[in-house]
Design a protein around this motif. Structure first.
Motif, PDB file in Angstrom:
ATOM      1  N   ARG A  33     -14.258  10.242  -6.803  1.00 33.31           N
ATOM      2  CA  ARG A  33     -13.018   9.665  -6.282  1.00 33.31           C
ATOM      3  C   ARG A  33     -11.799  10.541  -6.559  1.00 33.31           C
ATOM      4  NH1 ARG A  33     -11.258   5.288  -4.062  1.00 33.31           N
ATOM      5  NH2 ARG A  33     -13.421   4.661  -3.866  1.00 33.31           N
ATOM      6  N   TRP A  34     -11.788  11.199  -7.729  1.00 32.64           N
ATOM      7  CA  TRP A  34     -10.574  11.926  -8.103  1.00 32.64           C
ATOM      8  C   TRP A  34     -10.682  13.433  -7.899  1.00 32.64           C
ATOM      9  CZ3 TRP A  34     -11.606   8.415 -12.685  1.00 32.64           C
ATOM     10  CH2 TRP A  34     -11.145   7.114 -12.389  1.00 32.64           C
ATOM     11  N   LEU A  78      -9.175   6.101  -0.374  1.00 32.82           N
ATOM     12  CA  LEU A  78      -8.601   6.592  -1.635  1.00 32.82           C
ATOM     13  C   LEU A  78      -7.334   5.805  -1.960  1.00 32.82           C
ATOM     14  CD1 LEU A  78      -9.250  10.368  -1.050  1.00 32.82           C
ATOM     15  CD2 LEU A  78     -10.466   8.868  -2.622  1.00 32.82           C
ATOM     16  N   GLU A  79      -7.524   4.561  -2.332  1.00 36.32           N
ATOM     17  CA  GLU A  79      -6.373   3.717  -2.642  1.00 36.32           C
ATOM     18  C   GLU A  79      -6.399   3.351  -4.119  1.00 36.32           C
ATOM     19  OE1 GLU A  79      -6.365   0.377  -0.007  1.00 36.32           O
ATOM     20  OE2 GLU A  79      -5.824   1.627   1.711  1.00 36.32           O
ATOM     21  N   PHE A  97      -8.917   0.869  -6.026  1.00 41.08           N
ATOM     22  CA  PHE A  97     -10.239   1.268  -6.499  1.00 41.08           C
ATOM     23  C   PHE A  97     -10.142   1.918  -7.874  1.00 41.08           C
ATOM     24  CE2 PHE A  97     -10.692   0.967  -1.964  1.00 41.08           C
ATOM     25  CZ  PHE A  97     -11.917   0.361  -1.805  1.00 41.08           C
ATOM     26  N   THR A  98      -9.100   2.723  -8.071  1.00 44.74           N
ATOM     27  CA  THR A  98      -8.880   3.372  -9.363  1.00 44.74           C
ATOM     28  C   THR A  98      -8.672   2.329 -10.452  1.00 44.74           C
ATOM     29  OG1 THR A  98      -7.963   5.322  -8.316  1.00 44.74           O
ATOM     30  CG2 THR A  98      -7.309   4.902 -10.597  1.00 44.74           C
ATOM     31  N   TRP A  99      -7.832   1.347 -10.169  1.00 40.04           N
ATOM     32  CA  TRP A  99      -7.573   0.302 -11.175  1.00 40.04           C
ATOM     33  C   TRP A  99      -8.836  -0.454 -11.517  1.00 40.04           C
ATOM     34  CZ3 TRP A  99      -3.796   0.799 -14.170  1.00 40.04           C
ATOM     35  CH2 TRP A  99      -2.574   1.342 -13.729  1.00 40.04           C
ATOM     36  N   PRO A 131     -11.678  -4.780  -4.904  1.00 41.29           N
ATOM     37  CA  PRO A 131     -12.939  -4.439  -4.242  1.00 41.29           C
ATOM     38  C   PRO A 131     -14.151  -5.078  -4.932  1.00 41.29           C
ATOM     39  CG  PRO A 131     -11.563  -2.499  -4.486  1.00 41.29           C
ATOM     40  CD  PRO A 131     -10.905  -3.589  -5.266  1.00 41.29           C
ATOM     41  N   LEU A 132     -13.972  -5.585  -6.164  1.00 45.19           N
ATOM     42  CA  LEU A 132     -15.085  -6.245  -6.853  1.00 45.19           C
ATOM     43  C   LEU A 132     -15.528  -7.519  -6.155  1.00 45.19           C
ATOM     44  CD1 LEU A 132     -14.055  -5.860 -10.599  1.00 45.19           C
ATOM     45  CD2 LEU A 132     -15.955  -4.744  -9.444  1.00 45.19           C
ATOM     46  N   LEU A 133     -14.699  -7.980  -5.220  1.00 41.15           N
ATOM     47  CA  LEU A 133     -15.051  -9.169  -4.449  1.00 41.15           C
ATOM     48  C   LEU A 133     -16.441  -9.027  -3.832  1.00 41.15           C
ATOM     49  CD1 LEU A 133     -14.119 -11.871  -3.110  1.00 41.15           C
ATOM     50  CD2 LEU A 133     -13.294 -10.493  -1.215  1.00 41.15           C
ATOM     51  N   HIS A 134     -16.816  -7.776  -3.565  1.00 45.84           N
ATOM     52  CA  HIS A 134     -18.089  -7.562  -2.886  1.00 45.84           C
ATOM     53  C   HIS A 134     -19.270  -8.070  -3.700  1.00 45.84           C
ATOM     54  CE1 HIS A 134     -18.609  -3.925  -5.419  1.00 45.84           C
ATOM     55  NE2 HIS A 134     -19.878  -3.991  -5.108  1.00 45.84           N
TER      56      HIS A 134
END
Lengths: 254, 673
Positions: free
Chosen positions: B144-145, B154-155, B158-160, B237-240
């Protein structure tokens, strides 16, 4: 605003054309009928005008095989009334005869505007629009590619050969020969046509006895006869170009 | 004896209670927030819950969400994801067992089960998953980085999310390390990670007070992070974690991928076109919330690679974004006030018309999202409004009037067969074993009729009893359906079904994978009557295997084979054509994108009838370059009439005419006779 659109069916050129035994006409058994393309544009133009400022659109078509499909397709686009003109068209129909037959029907409808295709590819005696205008005692403009109505006048854009365009005004009622609608004829999904078939009805009006006079008389009809075969010029690009230039010069075109 | 002591070193009952209450409270908040979001699916969408075959559905959840077979298809992201997901699953289980141990088991049985060997096993497993998680985190972070592949979103969210997970694991491990430093049990090495860290901590009674301070802090901080994670989860994104198993469970396990869903209709039978959110099904809306934004669909999409406006990921996210924006205040009883979906970001007309329906996105999606279903539904709406490009209109008009996209008379359909000796049987007039459904391209395209005639010759040589429908055949409708003209598709099906009903045959064979797909998967059962539908590659394979078709020559070419989308990805026919090629004595060299991952030629889904639009590089040209890069490959073998035209063009436009020849499978067979 009441717009009447008389349309015609013409032989579909996708099928091979066969001349009948008389040698003067097409063998109608082999012909498959399709709406004349400029007539399709006339329908589209009428529908566009209805969508813009309301009104009623009436489609008239002589009874050839497939006429119902043409009428239902128009209804699916938004036409309000469908009229099938019945009569004996097998023994021959021309623009004069059809215009004469249409005249009383159209007159009874009391239209503000009559839109029709500017030509048919099988027409030998001129556009039906001009004839109809004469019989109805209305003004006529042909090669129309745009119409906007203001009060009892219509502003017309008319195409001339060579890419010229003119704008002119005509007082209503009038007959217009449409060459192309302001936007290309729309696609109507089959499901919509099928739905319309269930809900709309086709009126029938009789054409009466046809008066075929005034039209051109066909003495012989034949498929295009092949002339001399074309010569293929082969070789390098430069040589081919040089030969083409030489031929053009020979013909006195340069 | 080794034994797990709950809340070791935390003597205050109120602290225990506080942790339980906040964590459970946060869990409740999470579920309520999730519910509020999930509610939008059925508030907006058409609700139709499908529970049939529950065990199969459950197995699919285990397969795709548990074992994550699709995720693991790609090595790097697969390992990365399974490391993170797997370790958190284990940590979650560990925590659940701990609670079970003291809060349920102990009160009932007056004993604990986390003791002795079981406890040591418990500790060692939990601990070993810490480095597993760290590996996953490192892979994710590097990707990612540092690598920043284009397909990722790349938002910062996702990093948080990643950092929050890391913090939870690190604090949890530190709690353990501090406990071990203070508790000093003899079984400490059974928690290897915690034990190693504890060795780094200051020892001796002087340091103990300080260690306790940090231990208390960490003991509060770790659950606090969990609380934060729980509360935020539905908007990260953990909602998935919730949505993907639901999405997988409710995805249709019975419908083949080559069978589009019909247009839903209201009680009066009026079709419901996908104009707004309210017209989509709830599962289409669920698709959006199930999307993990992994971008595999984007990476596989031929239209996207060609620089066209379509990005399948953005189609799905487009629907999601509209749902999140309009969903809460949505009133489907006033449809005029609901926004039209087409035209929203990711869902413009240009986007929708770029799709070749190749199915690569659907085949890639790890969570079984059906991009093409939604794209076709939106196209159906556009077609119902007459909003499609002029070339597509012409093609549809032709198909409606003449039954073929070429705008030629149906009487010319079997023109190629006129001069053929012995005469090809008319299946409508005499019984045949195989009804050969020729298809538009093989019938009408003058560049292909030579191949069509060779096919007939090969069939005759092999003694196949076959016939064709002559002018009774119509386009099968596969691509008409994918353009979104369902009414025309139904009309074509009716006409072909009538021709089938007139004929006596035992099986259908076709050279066209598109016709093959719709005949096999979409035609009503009474039309095909349960008779097999074969692609000619399958029939040739059978004929060669049974010895009916004898190939005498070994051609010795080095060839590559292009899997047609509707044969390979859609119908899993990969090996039959390859066996036929091998039987002709050719050596197959595979392109990097082969079989399930084959690149589309760009012609499918009605694209062949439409304006091409702006392109960086045509998919067909990219494909030819891929083939040319293979050492020594002389022949590009295809098994689809459209492919022949697409790739012969592409060979010319890429200037590889002296390097590569495009040959239909039948041409090889014919040559090897």
């Amino acid at each position: 605003m009441k717009i009447v659109v008389p349309v015609q069916l013409v032989p579909d050129l996708v099928e091979e054309l066969v001349v009948d035994k008389s040698g003067k006409a097409l063998d109608l058994d082999t012909v498959r009928w399709i709406i004349s393309e400029p007539d399709d544009h006339a329908i589209e133009q009428a529908i566009l005008m209805k969508e813009k400022s309301g009104g009623e659109v009436i489609i008239l078509a002589p009874d050839f095989e497939g006429v119902d499909d043409v009428l239902f397709a128009a209804a699916a686009k938004g036409a309000d009334r469908l009229v099938k003109i019945t009569g004996d068209f097998e023994s021959g129909l021309n623009a004069h005869a059809l215009a004469r037959a249409l005249q009383p029907l159209v007159k009874d409808m009391n239209p503000d505007l009559v839109l029709t295709g500017v030509q048919t590819h099988n027409g030998l005696d001129g556009p039906i629009g001009a004839l109809l205008a004469e019989y109805l005692q209305m003004p006529y403009i042909g090669y129309v590619s745009g119409v906007s109505v203001q009060g009892n006048k219509a502003l017309i854009s008319k195409d001339y050969p060579g890419g010229l365009k003119a704008e002119m005004e005509v007082s209503l009622p009038a007959v217009l020969g449409v060459s192309s609608a302001e936007s290309a004829p729309r696609y109507v999904p089959i499901s919509k046509i099928r739905m319309v078939m269930k809900t709309s009805k086709v009126e029938e009006q009789d054409a009466g006895d046809l008066d075929l006079s005034g039209a051109a008389v066909v003495t012989r009809m034949s498929p295009p006869e092949s002339a001399e075969r074309a010569t293929m010029i082969t070789g390098k690009v430069d040589d081919v170009a040089a030969k083409i230039v030489a031929i053009i010069q020979e013909q006195g075109l340069l | 004896m080794p034994i797990r002591i709950d809340f070791w070193g935390i003597p205050w009952e109120w602290a225990h209670l506080l942790i339980y209450v906040t964590v459970i409270g946060a869990g409740v908040v999470m579920l309520v927030r999730f519910y509020l979001q999930a509610r939008l699916w059925w508030k907006a969408g058409q609700v139709k819950l499908c529970w049939d075959r529950p065990l199969l559905r459950l197995w699919r959840v285990i397969q795709y969400a548990g074992i994550q077979t699709r995720v693991l298809e790609q090595k790097y992201p697969g390992v990365m994801h399974i490391a993170i997901a797997g370790s958190f699953f284990i940590f979650f289980l560990g925590t659940a067992f701990a609670v079970l141990n003291t809060r349920i088991y102990e009160p009932i049985f007056k004993d604990v089960f986390l003791k002795g060997g079981i406890y040591l096993f418990y500790e060692v497993v939990l601990d070993l998953f810490v480095p597993v998680f760290l590996l996953g985190f490192a892979l994710a972070g590097y990707r990612r980085w540092v690598v920043k592949p284009k397909r990722l979103t790349l938002e910062p969210k996702f990093t948080w999310m990643l950092l929050l997970l890391l913090a939870i694991v690190v604090t949890g491990t530190l709690v353990e390390a501090y406990r071990l430093a203070l508790q000093k049990p003899e079984w400490a090495p059974w928690s290897p990670v915690g034990y190693l860290i504890s060795l780094l901590l200051p020892s001796g009674s002087a340091a103990e007070a300080g260690l306790y301070q940090v231990y208390y802090f960490l003991y509060g901080f770790h659950p606090l992070l969990v609380v934060v994670a729980f509360i935020l989860l539905p908007s990260t994104p953990l909602l998935h974690i919730f949505t993907t198993p639901i999405n997988i469970f409710f995805s249709d396990p019975a419908r083949p991928v080559g069978q589009l869903a019909a247009i839903p209709a209201d009680k009066e039978g009026i079709p419901i076109y996908s104009r707004t959110l309210c017209n989509l099904t709830w599962s289409q809306l669920l698709n959006g919330d199930a999307c993990t934004e992994c971008g595999r669909c984007q990476e596989a999409c031929p239209a996207y690679a060609a620089g066209q406006p379509l990005n399948p990921k953005q189609v799905i996210l487009g629907v999601r974004n509209v749902l999140h924006r309009d969903g809460p205040a949505l009133d489907c009883s006033q449809p005029d006030k609901v926004h039209e979906l087409v035209g929203e970001t990711g869902l413009t007309e240009e986007v929708l018309w770029s799709c070749t329906s190749c199915g690569a996105c659907v085949a890639e999606c790890p969570v079984l999202i059906e991009h093409i279903g939604t794209i076709v539904d939106l196209r159906r709406y556009l077609v119902s409004e007459g909003r499609l490009d002029a070339m597509a209109q012409d093609a549809l008009n032709n198909l409606g009037r003449y039954g073929n996209s070429f705008g030629q008379s149906e009487r010319a359909r079997a023109k190629w067969a006129q001069a053929f000796e012995p005469k090809i049987k008319d299946a409508r007039k005499e019984p045949v074993e195989y009804l050969w459904f020729v298809g538009d391209y093989a019938s009408y395209n003058p560049a292909l009729t030579d191949i069509t005639a060779k096919t007939a010759e090969v069939f005759q040589q092999a003694g196949v009893d076959f016939g064709i429908l002559y002018e009774g055949e119509r386009n099968a409708g596969n691509d008409v359906r994918r353009v979104g003209e369902e009414g025309l598709f139904e009309m074509l099906v009716e006409k072909n079904s009538m021709a089938f009903a007139k004929s006596e045959f035992k099986a259908i064979v076709t050279t066209d994978p598109h016709s093959y797909n719709t005949l096999k998967n979409e035609y009503p059962a009474d039309a095909v009557g349960g008779r097999p539908v074969l692609h000619y590659a399958e029939l040739l394979d059978q004929l060669i295997a049974s010895g009916k078709l004898r190939l005498t020559k070994k051609l010795g070419y080095k060839v590559t084979y292009h899997d047609p989308c509707y044969l390979g990805r859609y119908n899993n026919v990969y090996d039959a054509p390859r066996r036929v090629i091998q039987a002709t004595g050719c050596e197959i060299v595979e392109m990097p994108r082969c079989r399930k991952h084959a690149l589309c030629c760009g012609a499918g889904g009605g694209r062949i009838w439409m304006e091409e639009g702006e392109m960086k590089e045509r998919p067909s040209e990219s494909r030819i370059k891929e083939a040319v890069a293979l050492e020594g490959v002389q022949v590009f073998v295809v098994a689809c009439p459209k492919d022949t035209t697409m790739y012969r063009d592409a060979v010319k436009t890429t200037g590889h005419e002296d390097r590569l020849v495009v040959k239909d499978l039948i041409e090889l067979v014919y040559e090897a006779l």
